[in-house]
Design a protein around this motif. Sequence first.
Motif, PDB file in Angstrom:
ATOM      1  N   ALA A  43       3.065  17.846  -8.875  1.00 39.21           N
ATOM      2  CA  ALA A  43       2.100  18.883  -9.244  1.00 39.21           C
ATOM      3  C   ALA A  43       0.720  18.296  -9.497  1.00 39.21           C
ATOM      4  O   ALA A  43      -0.258  19.028  -9.574  1.00 39.21           O
ATOM      5  N   GLY A  44       0.644  16.979  -9.640  1.00 38.52           N
ATOM      6  CA  GLY A  44      -0.665  16.332  -9.837  1.00 38.52           C
ATOM      7  C   GLY A  44      -0.981  16.005 -11.282  1.00 38.52           C
ATOM      8  O   GLY A  44      -2.131  15.735 -11.616  1.00 38.52           O
ATOM      9  N   LYS A  45       0.048  16.006 -12.137  1.00 35.12           N
ATOM     10  CA  LYS A  45      -0.196  15.757 -13.568  1.00 35.12           C
ATOM     11  C   LYS A  45      -0.718  14.350 -13.814  1.00 35.12           C
ATOM     12  O   LYS A  45      -1.762  14.158 -14.457  1.00 35.12           O
ATOM     13  N   THR A  46       0.012  13.361 -13.275  1.00 32.52           N
ATOM     14  CA  THR A  46      -0.397  11.976 -13.487  1.00 32.52           C
ATOM     15  C   THR A  46      -1.748  11.701 -12.836  1.00 32.52           C
ATOM     16  O   THR A  46      -2.606  11.023 -13.411  1.00 32.52           O
ATOM     17  N   THR A  47      -1.951  12.263 -11.646  1.00 33.88           N
ATOM     18  CA  THR A  47      -3.228  12.077 -10.946  1.00 33.88           C
ATOM     19  C   THR A  47      -4.382  12.625 -11.780  1.00 33.88           C
ATOM     20  O   THR A  47      -5.476  12.056 -11.812  1.00 33.88           O
ATOM     21  N   MET A  48      -4.100  13.742 -12.456  1.00 30.58           N
ATOM     22  CA  MET A  48      -5.127  14.339 -13.314  1.00 30.58           C
ATOM     23  C   MET A  48      -5.508  13.355 -14.436  1.00 30.58           C
ATOM     24  O   MET A  48      -6.693  13.151 -14.718  1.00 30.58           O
ATOM     25  N   LEU A  49      -4.492  12.745 -15.059  1.00 27.50           N
ATOM     26  CA  LEU A  49      -4.781  11.754 -16.100  1.00 27.50           C
ATOM     27  C   LEU A  49      -5.551  10.575 -15.509  1.00 27.50           C
ATOM     28  O   LEU A  49      -6.498  10.072 -16.115  1.00 27.50           O
ATOM     29  N   ASP A  50      -5.138  10.150 -14.300  1.00 35.21           N
ATOM     30  CA  ASP A  50      -5.822   9.039 -13.626  1.00 35.21           C
ATOM     31  C   ASP A  50      -7.296   9.361 -13.406  1.00 35.21           C
ATOM     32  O   ASP A  50      -8.161   8.495 -13.540  1.00 35.21           O
ATOM     33  N   ALA A  51      -7.559  10.626 -13.049  1.00 33.77           N
ATOM     34  CA  ALA A  51      -8.950  11.020 -12.783  1.00 33.77           C
ATOM     35  C   ALA A  51      -9.768  10.973 -14.076  1.00 33.77           C
ATOM     36  O   ALA A  51     -10.917  10.521 -14.079  1.00 33.77           O
ATOM     37  N   CYS A  53      -9.232   9.082 -16.769  1.00 32.44           N
ATOM     38  CA  CYS A  53      -9.454   7.732 -17.297  1.00 32.44           C
ATOM     39  C   CYS A  53     -10.120   6.813 -16.286  1.00 32.44           C
ATOM     40  O   CYS A  53     -10.347   5.643 -16.568  1.00 32.44           O
ATOM     41  N   GLY A  54     -10.423   7.327 -15.098  1.00 34.02           N
ATOM     42  CA  GLY A  54     -11.220   6.555 -14.143  1.00 34.02           C
ATOM     43  C   GLY A  54     -10.417   5.744 -13.158  1.00 34.02           C
ATOM     44  O   GLY A  54     -10.980   4.997 -12.366  1.00 34.02           O
ATOM     45  N   ASP A  70     -20.456  12.482 -17.743  1.00 31.11           N
ATOM     46  CA  ASP A  70     -19.581  12.741 -16.612  1.00 31.11           C
ATOM     47  C   ASP A  70     -18.722  11.505 -16.363  1.00 31.11           C
ATOM     48  O   ASP A  70     -19.194  10.486 -15.877  1.00 31.11           O
ATOM     49  N   LEU A  71     -17.439  11.606 -16.721  1.00 32.64           N
ATOM     50  CA  LEU A  71     -16.550  10.445 -16.611  1.00 32.64           C
ATOM     51  C   LEU A  71     -16.335  10.023 -15.164  1.00 32.64           C
ATOM     52  O   LEU A  71     -15.997   8.878 -14.895  1.00 32.64           O
ATOM     53  N   ALA A  72     -16.548  10.965 -14.237  1.00 26.38           N
ATOM     54  CA  ALA A  72     -16.317  10.627 -12.828  1.00 26.38           C
ATOM     55  C   ALA A  72     -17.256   9.532 -12.355  1.00 26.38           C
ATOM     56  O   ALA A  72     -17.009   8.877 -11.350  1.00 26.38           O
ATOM     57  N   LYS A  73     -18.352   9.332 -13.083  1.00 25.57           N
ATOM     58  CA  LYS A  73     -19.329   8.329 -12.655  1.00 25.57           C
ATOM     59  C   LYS A  73     -19.171   7.007 -13.397  1.00 25.57           C
ATOM     60  O   LYS A  73     -19.947   6.081 -13.175  1.00 25.57           O
ATOM     61  N   ARG A  74     -18.172   6.910 -14.289  1.00 21.02           N
ATOM     62  CA  ARG A  74     -18.027   5.685 -15.079  1.00 21.02           C
ATOM     63  C   ARG A  74     -16.858   4.850 -14.580  1.00 21.02           C
ATOM     64  O   ARG A  74     -15.939   5.364 -13.946  1.00 21.02           O
ATOM     65  N   LYS A  75     -16.905   3.572 -14.966  1.00 25.27           N
ATOM     66  CA  LYS A  75     -15.790   2.681 -14.630  1.00 25.27           C
ATOM     67  C   LYS A  75     -14.738   2.739 -15.730  1.00 25.27           C
ATOM     68  O   LYS A  75     -15.039   3.096 -16.867  1.00 25.27           O
ATOM     69  N   GLU A  76     -13.530   2.289 -15.380  1.00 27.90           N
ATOM     70  CA  GLU A  76     -12.406   2.385 -16.318  1.00 27.90           C
ATOM     71  C   GLU A  76     -12.730   1.807 -17.690  1.00 27.90           C
ATOM     72  O   GLU A  76     -12.463   2.428 -18.713  1.00 27.90           O
ATOM     73  N   HIS A  77     -13.273   0.578 -17.703  1.00 34.75           N
ATOM     74  CA  HIS A  77     -13.473  -0.067 -19.004  1.00 34.75           C
ATOM     75  C   HIS A  77     -14.564   0.628 -19.803  1.00 34.75           C
ATOM     76  O   HIS A  77     -14.516   0.654 -21.030  1.00 34.75           O
ATOM     77  N   GLN A  78     -15.520   1.245 -19.097  1.00 33.14           N
ATOM     78  CA  GLN A  78     -16.552   2.002 -19.807  1.00 33.14           C
ATOM     79  C   GLN A  78     -15.963   3.272 -20.412  1.00 33.14           C
ATOM     80  O   GLN A  78     -16.272   3.632 -21.543  1.00 33.14           O
TER      81      GLN A  78
ATOM     82  N   ARG B 230      -4.241  -3.285 -17.698  1.00 26.22           N
ATOM     83  CA  ARG B 230      -4.118  -2.960 -19.109  1.00 26.22           C
ATOM     84  C   ARG B 230      -5.373  -3.424 -19.855  1.00 26.22           C
ATOM     85  O   ARG B 230      -5.917  -2.726 -20.690  1.00 26.22           O
ATOM     86  N   VAL B 231      -5.839  -4.618 -19.501  1.00 29.51           N
ATOM     87  CA  VAL B 231      -7.048  -5.166 -20.116  1.00 29.51           C
ATOM     88  C   VAL B 231      -8.218  -4.214 -19.874  1.00 29.51           C
ATOM     89  O   VAL B 231      -8.998  -3.910 -20.771  1.00 29.51           O
ATOM     90  N   ARG B 232      -8.293  -3.721 -18.655  1.00 23.11           N
ATOM     91  CA  ARG B 232      -9.377  -2.817 -18.276  1.00 23.11           C
ATOM     92  C   ARG B 232      -9.306  -1.533 -19.101  1.00 23.11           C
ATOM     93  O   ARG B 232     -10.324  -1.058 -19.591  1.00 23.11           O
ATOM     94  N   PHE B 233      -8.094  -0.987 -19.265  1.00 18.76           N
ATOM     95  CA  PHE B 233      -7.975   0.279 -19.988  1.00 18.76           C
ATOM     96  C   PHE B 233      -8.052   0.090 -21.504  1.00 18.76           C
ATOM     97  O   PHE B 233      -8.057   1.055 -22.250  1.00 18.76           O
ATOM     98  N   LEU B 234      -8.090  -1.161 -21.938  1.00 16.55           N
ATOM     99  CA  LEU B 234      -8.388  -1.397 -23.355  1.00 16.55           C
ATOM    100  C   LEU B 234      -9.898  -1.395 -23.568  1.00 16.55           C
ATOM    101  O   LEU B 234     -10.368  -1.364 -24.703  1.00 16.55           O
ATOM    102  N   GLY B 235     -10.644  -1.473 -22.475  1.00 17.22           N
ATOM    103  CA  GLY B 235     -12.097  -1.430 -22.601  1.00 17.22           C
ATOM    104  C   GLY B 235     -12.796  -2.743 -22.305  1.00 17.22           C
ATOM    105  O   GLY B 235     -14.008  -2.847 -22.434  1.00 17.22           O
ATOM    106  N   TYR B 236     -12.013  -3.785 -21.918  1.00 17.17           N
ATOM    107  CA  TYR B 236     -12.649  -5.044 -21.523  1.00 17.17           C
ATOM    108  C   TYR B 236     -13.027  -4.951 -20.053  1.00 17.17           C
ATOM    109  O   TYR B 236     -12.355  -4.270 -19.286  1.00 17.17           O
TER     110      TYR B 236
END
Lengths: 253, 369
Positions: A43-51, A53-54, A70-78, B230-236
């Motif tokens: 159904a796209g639940k996990t993909t939605m979470l992936d979107a 969190c980047g 706008d989170l779509a423009k940020r990187k995961e760690h940001q 995991r490191v990335r999703f912790l914010g590093y």
Amino acid sequence: MSDPVILRCEDVTVSFDGFKAVQGMNLVLGKSGLRFLIGPNGAGKTTMLDAICGKVKPSGGSILYREEIDLAKRKEHQIAELGVGRKFQAPSIFPSLSVEENLELAMRQDRGITATLRAKLRAADRKLIGARLESIGLGGKQKLRAGSLSHGEKQWLEIGMMLLQEPSLLLLDEPAAGMTDRETEKTGVLLQEIARDRAVVVVEHDMEFVRNFASIVTVMHEGRLLMEGTMDQVQADERVAEVYLGKRREAAC
Amino acid sequence: MKAMMQKMSASRYGLAGIYLLAAALLMLAPMFTSDFRLNLLAKFLAFAIAAVGLDLLWGYTGILSLGHGVFFGLGGYAMAMHLKLQASGGRLPDFMDWSGLTKLPWFWAPFGNFWLAVILGIAIPAVVALFLGYFTFRNRIRGVYFTILTQALVIISVTLITGQQAYTGGTNGITGYGELFGYSLASPETKTALYYVTAAVLVLVFLLARIIVKSRFGKVLRAIRDGENRVRFLGYNPAKYQMAVFVLSAAFSGIAGMLFVLHVGIISPSMMGIVPSIEMVLWVAIGGRGTLIGAALGALLLNGAKSTFSETYPDIWLFFMGALFIVTTVFLPRGIAGLAVDGWRKLRLLLRGKRKEEPDHERSRYSAV
């Protein structure tokens, strides 16, 4: 709802090589509360979470955090630094580090190179980690290598790490998978507790678990929002029944 | 040496004792060895510096570079260029003359100053590593793809240096110098002094590496090895950490290369090629990656074995080396350091009559050795 909005997803579309895993999904979350995201497989639940969190970039729509970013423009760690925590389905901890070290890295802190080179574990940090260890039932195991923990303990450790991150929005993918009934119950209680002062989204297949702990449930189907409401409303809904029953019928064939 | 290794996994006091013992052995070695052996040992100590740097990158962060010969070579060239300019005494270095150059190339000029040459010998490898790291780690190129790119770096560098004979000495490399600050590099006194310098640099590099792996920064490195996402999703931002450790590791190799040239008196493209690059990885693998002392010992033991075998069995020594590699990789996946740790644990359990302690716990404590 008078509750201020922390996340507003509008018309989010995610496609993988032409296949649209999420197409035009809308989701609005308040600053606090536990939200369950359910729906049949694919159904796209996990993909939605992936979107959110980047991990994947949406091809359309907007994911507005705190009504301005706008989170779509940020990187995961940001995104993580902005206060969005993510737990994946399989426990992902750092197996060669000790339990304590896992928590130390997760702790809310300056995550730059120069900061971590100088960082010392202060008394206050130790106290924080100690308290968290107790709350996730790993007291006395802080020196163990995280890789030697049992599956359930790893799940708990990861939840503990997420909490030390002090996120404002926590995204969890089947946190109770592989847990015993008692552990599942404990997880549910903990989730309700932490959802008091932050938004928590849980993707879950275990309907029993959802029934016991959900206040509002969002149902997804084929990458879209099917309906949203209390568990009673959702269970009484014909479309939801059809989606799930239809799936059951397919499985029977 | 053997007793030293068995003790290595002892408690912290034991470890401190071993460090002291190792430092004492390093300092006393000149009294017991011939000039020839001392020169060899000094060369191996320089290799150990490179091994410690490579271990930070591979053992701790899980990034395998098969291109560290380049960084070693760049350091070596920096020192060789300085020595060559000294030896030429204001005139054009001989090989430039033969190649028809009439003027010293601009990029040679800074190497006339010893300290500038030393700084460049560290900075040039670091900048090259930063350049490669920037374009790979930021684009999440990792694992075997990164390793292949480091091999490409080797081929490019070797081809470039070989091809530009007029500027680099080509295949012959840079040699034909014998003095540093007016002291003859061949004299026993200079050799002994250079030995002490190398030993001191090794100790400093080792201590620096130890501080790094014990710090939270070091824990982030190990976390990246375990689970970069995991490191990335912790914010590093893993890319920054990967770049930092790659640059540091390259700088260590550069230092090693500079010292190597002082002991050996030549640097050529063949010393920075594919084979030396892979050999460096083998030192770390056989010594025990993820343990600093293992990497350093690996470099010493392997090179010691190499020269012993080649002197004793000049015809078949390569087979011995091959056998050594196979035996260690098959039977000692965690290297000699891993063997020592396991051996010590078993011994202690036997002595105490205890049944079984938590083995994983023990391992985590020693992984930062």
